[in-house]
Design a protein around this motif. Structure first.
Motif, PDB file in Angstrom:
ATOM      1  N   LEU A   1     -26.437   1.288 -41.947  1.00 26.14           N
ATOM      2  CA  LEU A   1     -26.907   1.199 -40.564  1.00 26.14           C
ATOM      3  C   LEU A   1     -25.963   0.280 -39.796  1.00 26.14           C
ATOM      4  CD1 LEU A   1     -29.671   2.439 -41.561  1.00 26.14           C
ATOM      5  CD2 LEU A   1     -30.731   0.936 -39.917  1.00 26.14           C
ATOM      6  N   GLY A   2     -25.656   0.654 -38.571  1.00 28.56           N
ATOM      7  CA  GLY A   2     -24.792  -0.180 -37.742  1.00 28.56           C
ATOM      8  C   GLY A   2     -25.537  -1.434 -37.283  1.00 28.56           C
ATOM      9  N   PHE A   3     -24.766  -2.384 -36.751  1.00 22.67           N
ATOM     10  CA  PHE A   3     -25.338  -3.668 -36.330  1.00 22.67           C
ATOM     11  C   PHE A   3     -26.446  -3.459 -35.297  1.00 22.67           C
ATOM     12  CE2 PHE A   3     -24.469  -7.835 -33.963  1.00 22.67           C
ATOM     13  CZ  PHE A   3     -25.320  -8.553 -34.791  1.00 22.67           C
ATOM     14  N   ASP A   4     -26.217  -2.564 -34.354  1.00 22.48           N
ATOM     15  CA  ASP A   4     -27.214  -2.349 -33.301  1.00 22.48           C
ATOM     16  C   ASP A   4     -28.512  -1.789 -33.866  1.00 22.48           C
ATOM     17  OD1 ASP A   4     -25.595  -3.356 -31.407  1.00 22.48           O
ATOM     18  OD2 ASP A   4     -24.839  -1.403 -30.712  1.00 22.48           O
ATOM     19  N   ASP A   5     -28.375  -0.848 -34.782  1.00 17.04           N
ATOM     20  CA  ASP A   5     -29.579  -0.269 -35.406  1.00 17.04           C
ATOM     21  C   ASP A   5     -30.319  -1.324 -36.225  1.00 17.04           C
ATOM     22  OD1 ASP A   5     -29.452   2.223 -34.358  1.00 17.04           O
ATOM     23  OD2 ASP A   5     -28.300   3.088 -36.016  1.00 17.04           O
ATOM     24  N   LEU A   6     -29.544  -2.175 -36.900  1.00 18.39           N
ATOM     25  CA  LEU A   6     -30.190  -3.226 -37.703  1.00 18.39           C
ATOM     26  C   LEU A   6     -30.938  -4.198 -36.793  1.00 18.39           C
ATOM     27  CD1 LEU A   6     -27.403  -3.997 -40.338  1.00 18.39           C
ATOM     28  CD2 LEU A   6     -29.625  -2.966 -40.774  1.00 18.39           C
ATOM     29  N   LYS A   7     -30.316  -4.511 -35.684  1.00 18.34           N
ATOM     30  CA  LYS A   7     -30.990  -5.433 -34.757  1.00 18.34           C
ATOM     31  C   LYS A   7     -32.255  -4.785 -34.185  1.00 18.34           C
ATOM     32  CE  LYS A   7     -27.530  -6.635 -32.136  1.00 18.34           C
ATOM     33  NZ  LYS A   7     -26.723  -7.196 -31.068  1.00 18.34           N
ATOM     34  N   ALA A   8     -32.138  -3.480 -33.890  1.00 17.03           N
ATOM     35  CA  ALA A   8     -33.312  -2.777 -33.349  1.00 17.03           C
ATOM     36  C   ALA A   8     -34.433  -2.764 -34.394  1.00 17.03           C
ATOM     37  CB  ALA A   8     -32.919  -1.356 -32.968  1.00 17.03           C
ATOM     38  N   PHE A   9     -34.056  -2.590 -35.650  1.00 19.58           N
ATOM     39  CA  PHE A   9     -35.037  -2.584 -36.741  1.00 19.58           C
ATOM     40  C   PHE A   9     -35.710  -3.951 -36.818  1.00 19.58           C
ATOM     41  CE2 PHE A   9     -36.594  -2.578 -41.093  1.00 19.58           C
ATOM     42  CZ  PHE A   9     -36.880  -1.247 -41.352  1.00 19.58           C
ATOM     43  N   ARG A  10     -34.879  -5.002 -36.769  1.00 21.03           N
ATOM     44  CA  ARG A  10     -35.414  -6.371 -36.798  1.00 21.03           C
ATOM     45  C   ARG A  10     -36.423  -6.577 -35.667  1.00 21.03           C
ATOM     46  NH1 ARG A  10     -31.511 -10.794 -34.511  1.00 21.03           N
ATOM     47  NH2 ARG A  10     -31.870  -9.423 -32.706  1.00 21.03           N
ATOM     48  N   ASP A  11     -36.038  -6.119 -34.480  1.00 23.24           N
ATOM     49  CA  ASP A  11     -36.917  -6.349 -33.333  1.00 23.24           C
ATOM     50  C   ASP A  11     -38.196  -5.532 -33.442  1.00 23.24           C
ATOM     51  OD1 ASP A  11     -34.936  -7.989 -32.508  1.00 23.24           O
ATOM     52  OD2 ASP A  11     -34.051  -6.547 -31.077  1.00 23.24           O
ATOM     53  N   ARG A  12     -38.034  -4.296 -33.881  1.00 17.14           N
ATOM     54  CA  ARG A  12     -39.204  -3.419 -33.964  1.00 17.14           C
ATOM     55  C   ARG A  12     -40.236  -4.001 -34.933  1.00 17.14           C
ATOM     56  NH1 ARG A  12     -40.583   2.680 -33.451  1.00 17.14           N
ATOM     57  NH2 ARG A  12     -42.754   2.302 -33.895  1.00 17.14           N
ATOM     58  N   PHE A  13     -39.782  -4.560 -36.032  1.00 17.29           N
ATOM     59  CA  PHE A  13     -40.729  -5.091 -37.022  1.00 17.29           C
ATOM     60  C   PHE A  13     -40.836  -6.612 -36.949  1.00 17.29           C
ATOM     61  CE2 PHE A  13     -39.409  -0.924 -38.707  1.00 17.29           C
ATOM     62  CZ  PHE A  13     -40.653  -0.313 -38.695  1.00 17.29           C
ATOM     63  N   ARG A  14     -40.358  -7.143 -35.865  1.00 17.69           N
ATOM     64  CA  ARG A  14     -40.504  -8.566 -35.498  1.00 17.69           C
ATOM     65  C   ARG A  14     -40.130  -9.498 -36.646  1.00 17.69           C
ATOM     66  NH1 ARG A  14     -46.081  -7.474 -33.739  1.00 17.69           N
ATOM     67  NH2 ARG A  14     -45.874  -6.010 -32.048  1.00 17.69           N
ATOM     68  N   LEU A  15     -38.926  -9.301 -37.143  1.00 16.25           N
ATOM     69  CA  LEU A  15     -38.488 -10.145 -38.261  1.00 16.25           C
ATOM     70  C   LEU A  15     -37.799 -11.395 -37.729  1.00 16.25           C
ATOM     71  CD1 LEU A  15     -37.312  -7.062 -40.147  1.00 16.25           C
ATOM     72  CD2 LEU A  15     -38.696  -8.815 -41.273  1.00 16.25           C
TER      73      LEU A  15
END
Ligand code: TPP
Length: 917
Positions: A436-450
């Motif tokens: 996963l690219g950096f942007d997708d990883l960040k979006a994942f982090r934000d979506r699951f509030r990590l």
């Protein structure tokens, strides 16, 4: 001529009808007022008397309609909505906030494991999207349902969970938070060699303290789970184990349900009322290449299939966000729209954002648009499918647990790659996405509030909340309440069994004294005697796939009975006979009908009972050897992975012992397959006393010493004179029998003047070898010695080990077969009833000229003798092979060989070999 376009049009309309399910009206409504009255009448009963009464009336009406010739268009498909209506959904007992935090951490770590492995090593593979869809399905189980121990039970007696294999990163992620796995372990995901690695999929062989059930090959999990649940009932009915309250949970993919093994035993589960079994099907609508049912709806299809098979079906289609929409939808617009939407389209919806869904789904008509009017695009984007709503899932699991008399399947609709953002969620390619690219990883982090910084995200750091954080305390508390952590695998049973002395069950084989008997008969006789032993007897599990009579096991029907949870509700036709067909709830024989896959699944359940139930069992699955490794080889491979202990008995084995049956029944390869399974000890004995030694050793090794091996033994249906143990001392021969070779005629005096040859024979062909020995001596003045080879495969293993150790500079021990043959003289000829590749296994360790004969090619229907001639493994062919080898070595004149050829074959040309096509 068929009109292809109209054919596909018909198919299309059929699919639309199917997709429409109950909404697909077959006829025009010619009197809407009358229709409305009927519907209102039903509504009134639901409202004033209740659903139960309404259901009764509905069913009564349906059966009455049938009796007067009115067929219903009703299919086994209910509307595309949750089975449990909102008003029947119990209160959620969990802490949603903490569970969400935990689920976020698990999702992240599972993803990180795969991303890191592929970043660092490039080619390790792994899956992200499957667990992304399955996370909530697993988590509701872990937090609220999976019991690690039955109430009051001991370790190893809890629920049994079959995990979807490519979702295993999620299970590892949990074990990491729980403290069972370390960060080092996670860093070694898919790097097992020489380190603290984690295997790709659940493999008990590779992680023997963790995984219980190998599920990596699609279809094996479902069929094994069914037979496991059934075996638990068997144990309980026979009074061997208390399995009440224990559940078997199976998590499988909707694509996986395409495997014949996945659905082949559904009716058995229903027939036997296995309410200890719950399947949860992760309906993310996708498999590897694309949608599971692009032009249909997999949930509808599975619903019809499971209902037809007799299961209780619970659908979890929509999350709580949809409840309000459904309640506002007075005209049923949502259900009508769903009824016209196929899965390929649902996938596209999941891959796109709220604005797209507003336009393309809710924009279909004004009614739908009105329903969505109050929702923002973000709200629409957040409308969850049921399989991502733990409250809906909890309600379904609880209902499944309470259901009696049937197995339950939960069809949970999810999104493949849920939360993986624009590059993953619902994408055609998501199954194989490992990076996963950096942007997708960040979006994942934000979506699951990590709580991860950008730097953490960039390094894809694993995340473990502090041990004293509320969420970690919650995690441990939930597992404590459910009896501990899981999965955990027990390596050995706390108590093994004492094997009875051979004198009590195998003496007849040692003192056979020339009695005619087949090795199948000998085995059945041993089994019959073992069943009487007070300790081992009750643990013996005879298993057949509708071939008990073929193998002469009918006497066992009466002796120990055929297991049936219903007992015997009829008077069997042969009640008066000694061998009547006796079914019993306490019956011991598992008669599986014509399902080798089912029978071996039962065998696996019994053969791993030492671990799963802390109760060593001793299963013997007896079958046509051709329908074993060849037909169900992958299940046997899974059994090996699961460290099964038991006997597989390949009966009517070999290519020439089964006269008449022909090409599809005659097995010439199973030993070759067996040789590739490291923990499978395979034997092809010729004599009953050899069989006794092998069965004795197998029992000692498996149930007494508790070693993780299983035995494959081939037996034949050919009756011939069974000798007593040569020299009367089995002990003297035991090592040779078990290692794979011994000299059969050790006491024969050899004439020094004669040319010498060594004849190796196995199983069914040993008799031909002995006959060839006589012919060589009497007709050609050649001194032939006979060796019985009980296992080419064991000899090969031993040889490979010796060879390797020598290569690596260890103190070298000579291969057993080399040692056995080296002092003998003359060329060595081997003949078997298997393809030549079987005796070829030992070529490297045979000390002199080595010639092999085997049964390569398709089988035929004919007499044994004709078949042996055809495959050139008969006595004459063996004599010719021996003389040829002797002539090549200059030990005899070439003219002797010519004379022998003429004598045995006339002047016939060689013609085509049995394997030439
Ligand atoms: C017998 C077998 N065939 C093929 C595969 C390769 N394979 C692994 S996962 C997968 C797709 C699984 O799809 P599905 O069951 O829908 O699970 P999902 O990942 O979508 O949840 C395939 C084809 C396999 N593991 N076993």
């Amino acid at each position: 001529m068929t009109d292809l376009s109209s054919g596909s049009e018909q198919l299309r309309s059929l699919n639309v009808q199917r997709a429409q399910g109950v909404d697909g009206a077959r006829h025009e409504d010619i009197d809407p007022q009358e229709t409305a009255e009927w519907l209102e009448a039903l509504d009134a009963v639901v409202a004033h008397v209740g659903r139960e009464r309404a259901q009764f009336l509905f069913d009564r009406l349906a059966s009455h309609a049938l009796s007067v010739g009115v067929e219903s268009a009703r299919t086994n498909v209910t509307p595309y909505q949750n089975t449990i209506p909102f008003d029947q959904q119990p209160r959620y007992p969990g802490n949603l906030e903490l569970e969400e935090k935990l689920a976020g951490a698990l999702r992240w770590n599972a993803l990180a494991m795969v991303v890191r492995a592929n970043k660092a090593y490039g080619e390790l593979g792994g899956h992200i999207a499957s667990y992304a869809s399955a996370a909530d399905l697993f988590e509701v189980g872990f937090n609220h349902f999976f019991r690690a121990a039955a109430p009051g039970g001991e370790e190893g007696t809890g629920d049994l969970v079959y995990f979807q294999p490519h979702s295993s990163p999620g299970v590892y992620a949990r074990a990491y938070l729980e403290g069972f796995l370390s960060e080092d372990n996670l860093q070694h995901y898919r790097r097992e060699i020489g380190g603290p690695g984690l295997c790709s999929y659940p493999h008990p062989w590779l992680m023997p303290d963790f995984w219980q059930f190998p599920t990596g090959s699609m279809g094996i999990g479902p069929i094994n789970a069914i037979y496991q649940a059934r075996f638990m009932r068997y144990l309980a009915n026979r009074g061997l184990a208390q399995t009440e309250g224990r559940k078997v949970w199976g998590f499988f993919g909707d694509g996986e349900m395409d495997e014949p093994e996945s659905t082949g035993a559904l009716s058995l589960a229903a027939r036997e009322g296995l309410d200890n079994l719950v399947f949860v099907i992760n309906c993310n609508l996708q498999r590897l290449d694309g949608p599971v049912r692009s032009n249909g709806r997999i949930i509808d299809e599975l619903e019809a299939h499971f209902i037809g098979a007799g299961w209780n079906v619970i659908k979890v289609v929509w999350g709580a966000d949809w409840d309000a929409l459904f309640s506002r939808d007075r005209s049923g617009a949502l259900l009508r729209a769903f009824a016209h939407t196929v899965d390929g389209q649902f996938q596209t919806f999941s891959a796109n954002d709220g604005a797209y869904n507003r336009e393309r789904f809710f924009g279909q008509n004004p009614e739908l648009a009105a329903l969505a009017a109050q929702l923002s695009d973000d709200d629409i984007d957040r409308l969850r499918r049921g399989g991502h709503d733990v409250r809906k899932l909890h309600a379904a699991y609880a209902k499944a647990l309470a259901h009696r008399g049937q197995p339950t399947v939960i069809l949970a609709k999810t999104m493949k790659g849920f939360g993986m953002g624009a590059s993953g969620q619902g994408r055609m390619t998501t199954h194989q996405q490992k990076k996963l690219g950096f942007d997708d990883l960040k979006a994942f982090r934000d979506r699951f509030r990590l709580p991860l910084t950008d730097a953490d995200v960039e390094q894809v750091k694993f995340y473990k909340p502090a041990e004293d954080s509320p969420e970690m305390q919650y995690l441990h508390a939930r597992r404590a309440a459910l009896g501990g952590y899981l999965p955990r695998r027990r390596r050995v049973a706390s108590a093994g069994l004492t094997v009875p002395p051979m004198s009590s069950w195998g003496q007849f084989a040692l003192d056979a004294n020339g009695r005619e008997m087949s090795t199948t008969m000998a085995l059945v006789r041993m089994l019959t005697a073992l069943l009487k032993d007070s300790e081992v007897g009750p643990r013996v599990v005879p298993i057949v796939a509708d071939e008990a009579r073929t193998f002469g096991m009918a006497n066992m029907f009466r002796q120990v009975g055929i297991y049936s949870p219903l007992g015997q509700m009829y008077e069997p036709e042969d009640l008066g006979s000694m061998l009547y067909y006796r079914e019993d709830t306490k019956g011991q024989i598992l008669e599986e009908g014509i399902s080798e896959a089912g029978a071996v699944s039962s065998w696996i359940a019994a053969a791993t009972s030492y671990s799963v139930h802390n109760l060593p069992m001793l299963p013997f699955y007896i079958y046509y050897s051709m329908f074993g490794f060849q037909r169900i080889g992958d299940l046997i491979w899974a059994a090996a992975d699961q460290r099964a202990r038991g006997f597989l008995i390949g009966a009517t084995s070999g290519k020439t012992t089964l006269g008449g049956e022909g090409l599809q029944h005659q097995d010439g390869t199973s030993h070759l397959a067996a040789s590739t399974i490291p923990n499978c000890r395979a034997y092809d004995p010729a004599f009953a006393y050899e069989l006794a030694a092998i069965v004795d050793e197998g029992m000692h090794e498996m149930v007494e010493a508790q070693r993780d091996v299983f035995y494959y033994v081939t037996v034949m249906n050919e009756n011939y004179a069974q000798p007593s143990v040569p020299g009367g001392d089995l002990q003297a021969l035991r090592e040779g029998i078990l290692k794979g070779i011994y000299r059969l005629d050790a006491d024969v005096q050899e004439a020094a003047s004669m040319a010498k040859v060594q004849l190796l024979g196995a199983g069914a062909i040993l008799g031909e070898v002995v006959a060839a020995q006589r012919m060589l001596r009497d007709d050609w003045h050649i001194d032939a010695a006979v060796w019985s080879v009980t296992s080419f495969t064991e000899l090969q293993r031993n040889g490979m080990t010796a060879e390797r150790n020598e290569r690596l500079g260890e103190a070298a021990e000579m291969p057993y077969v080399t040692k056995a043959l080296q002092a003998s003289q003359g060329p060595i000829i081997a003949a078997t009833d298997y393809v030549r590749a079987v005796p070829e296994l030992i070529r490297a360790y045979v000390p002199r000229r080595y010639v092999t004969l085997g049964t390569d090619g398709f089988g035929r229907s004919d007499t044994r003798q004709a078949l042996r001639e055809f495959f050139e493994v008969d006595r004459k062919a063996i004599v010719i092979a021996a003389l040829k080898a002797l002539a090549d070595e200059g030990a005899i004149e070439a003219s002797v060989l010519t004379e022998a050829r003429r004598k045995y074959r006339g002047d016939a040309p060689a013609g085509a070999a049995s394997w030439q096509c």
